[in-house]
Design an enzyme around this catalytic site. Structure first.
Site, PDB file in Angstrom:
ATOM      1  CG  ASN A  82      40.595  29.190  32.163  1.00 42.33           C
ATOM      2  OD1 ASN A  82      40.784  30.191  32.848  1.00 42.33           O
ATOM      3  ND2 ASN A  82      41.555  28.321  31.898  1.00 42.33           N
ATOM      4  CG  ASP A  90      17.985  33.937  25.066  1.00 43.26           C
ATOM      5  OD1 ASP A  90      19.198  34.054  25.317  1.00 43.26           O
ATOM      6  OD2 ASP A  90      17.187  34.892  25.148  1.00 43.26           O
ATOM      7  CG  HIS A 112      18.296  39.402  17.656  1.00 46.86           C
ATOM      8  ND1 HIS A 112      17.305  39.712  18.559  1.00 46.86           N
ATOM      9  CD2 HIS A 112      19.460  39.450  18.357  1.00 46.86           C
ATOM     10  CE1 HIS A 112      17.839  39.943  19.751  1.00 46.86           C
ATOM     11  NE2 HIS A 112      19.144  39.781  19.651  1.00 46.86           N
ATOM     12  CB  ALA A 165      42.368  28.617  20.287  1.00 49.53           C
ATOM     13  CB  THR A 170      28.136  28.044  11.933  1.00 45.86           C
ATOM     14  OG1 THR A 170      28.897  27.357  10.931  1.00 45.86           O
ATOM     15  CG2 THR A 170      28.857  29.339  12.298  1.00 45.86           C
ATOM     16  CE  LYS A 171      26.709  24.807   7.379  1.00 50.38           C
ATOM     17  NZ  LYS A 171      26.984  24.464   5.963  1.00 50.38           N
ATOM     18  NE  ARG A 185      34.277  24.696   5.759  1.00 49.22           N
ATOM     19  CZ  ARG A 185      34.502  26.000   5.574  1.00 49.22           C
ATOM     20  NH1 ARG A 185      35.552  26.567   6.141  1.00 49.22           N
ATOM     21  NH2 ARG A 185      33.683  26.719   4.831  1.00 49.22           N
ATOM     22  NE  ARG A 188      45.179  15.889  13.238  1.00 49.48           N
ATOM     23  CZ  ARG A 188      45.327  15.445  14.481  1.00 49.48           C
ATOM     24  NH1 ARG A 188      44.723  14.329  14.869  1.00 49.48           N
ATOM     25  NH2 ARG A 188      46.073  16.127  15.357  1.00 49.48           N
TER      26      ARG A 188
END
Length: 215
Positions: A82, A90, A112, A165, A170-171, A185, A188
């Site tokens: 969208n 990179d 960085h 949303a 990060t994991k 996170r 379910r």
């Protein structure tokens, strides 16, 4: 070692080096042309193939789009994005088949140093030296990234996952899970109880039969 080889080896690189600036300029120029064309203009979609690493036969980018390299991104079949997709590729980014991306999504396969003195400086000629390192992003098949999602480098999102949303991923996210939040996170597993088949009108049954879970 070239600057690009340093990226793929997980080493520090300088994005201001001319070698990388030239590669990025190809994608930046193509994105500019793409964004200036009307969405019905037949010249628009083929522009993607000028700079992308690879992509399936069927794809659509609503635009505007911004890729940093483009050639470091590899997308499967039947892709949809969208408005306002930003791809900082990179490091390499791998996206599977049947992936759906909402508005204002960003994929950040770059980073960085946290220490300011390691991050940037000026050389003897007064030119900026910038330090970056990058980790790949892997997005599986049948994934939906909802509006405003940010995915950081080093992350793998499993097949059939949905990212809610505004989430910041990060994991790694396991396959088949609804995941959301900042940081994102798993909440379910997605199950048949999540079906919305009852919302399909009888007159639309034939149209939606191509969707995998439709009767």
């Amino acid at each position: 070692m070239t600057e690009e080889e340093k990226i793929f080896a997980g080493k520090m690189f300088d994005p201001r080096r001319q070698e990388l600036r030239d590669r990025k300029h190809t994608a930046h120029s193509a994105c500019l042309r793409y964004n200036q064309l009307d969405e019905y203009d037949p010249r628009r979609l083929p522009i993607i193939r000028e700079f992308i690493g690879s992509i399936g036969k069927t794809y659509y980018f609503q635009g505007p789009i911004q890729f940093n390299y483009g050639c470091h991104t590899f997308i499967g079949e039947n892709f949809f994005a969208n408005f306002n997709l930003t791809v900082m590729d990179d490091a390499r980014i791998f996206i599977g088949d049947n992936v759906c991306i909402g508005p204002n999504v960003s994929l950040f396969a770059t980073n960085h140093p946290l220490l300011a003195q390691e991050r940037m400086g000026l050389d003897q000629d007064g030119r900026t030296t910038m330090a970056e390192f990058a980790e790949e992003i892997h997005i599986g098949n049948n994934v939906w990234l909802a509006g405003g999602v940010i995915v950081l480098g080093g992350v793998t999102i499993g097949d059939n996952a949905v990212i809610g949303a505004g989430s910041v991923v990060t994991k790694d996210i396991p396959a088949g899970y609804l995941a959301l939040g900042v940081p994102c996170r798993p909440v379910r597993p997605i199950t048949q109880a999540d079906s919305k088949q009852h919302l399909i009108l009888e007159e639309d049954r034939e149209h939606f039969r191509y969707n995998r879970n439709s009767p």
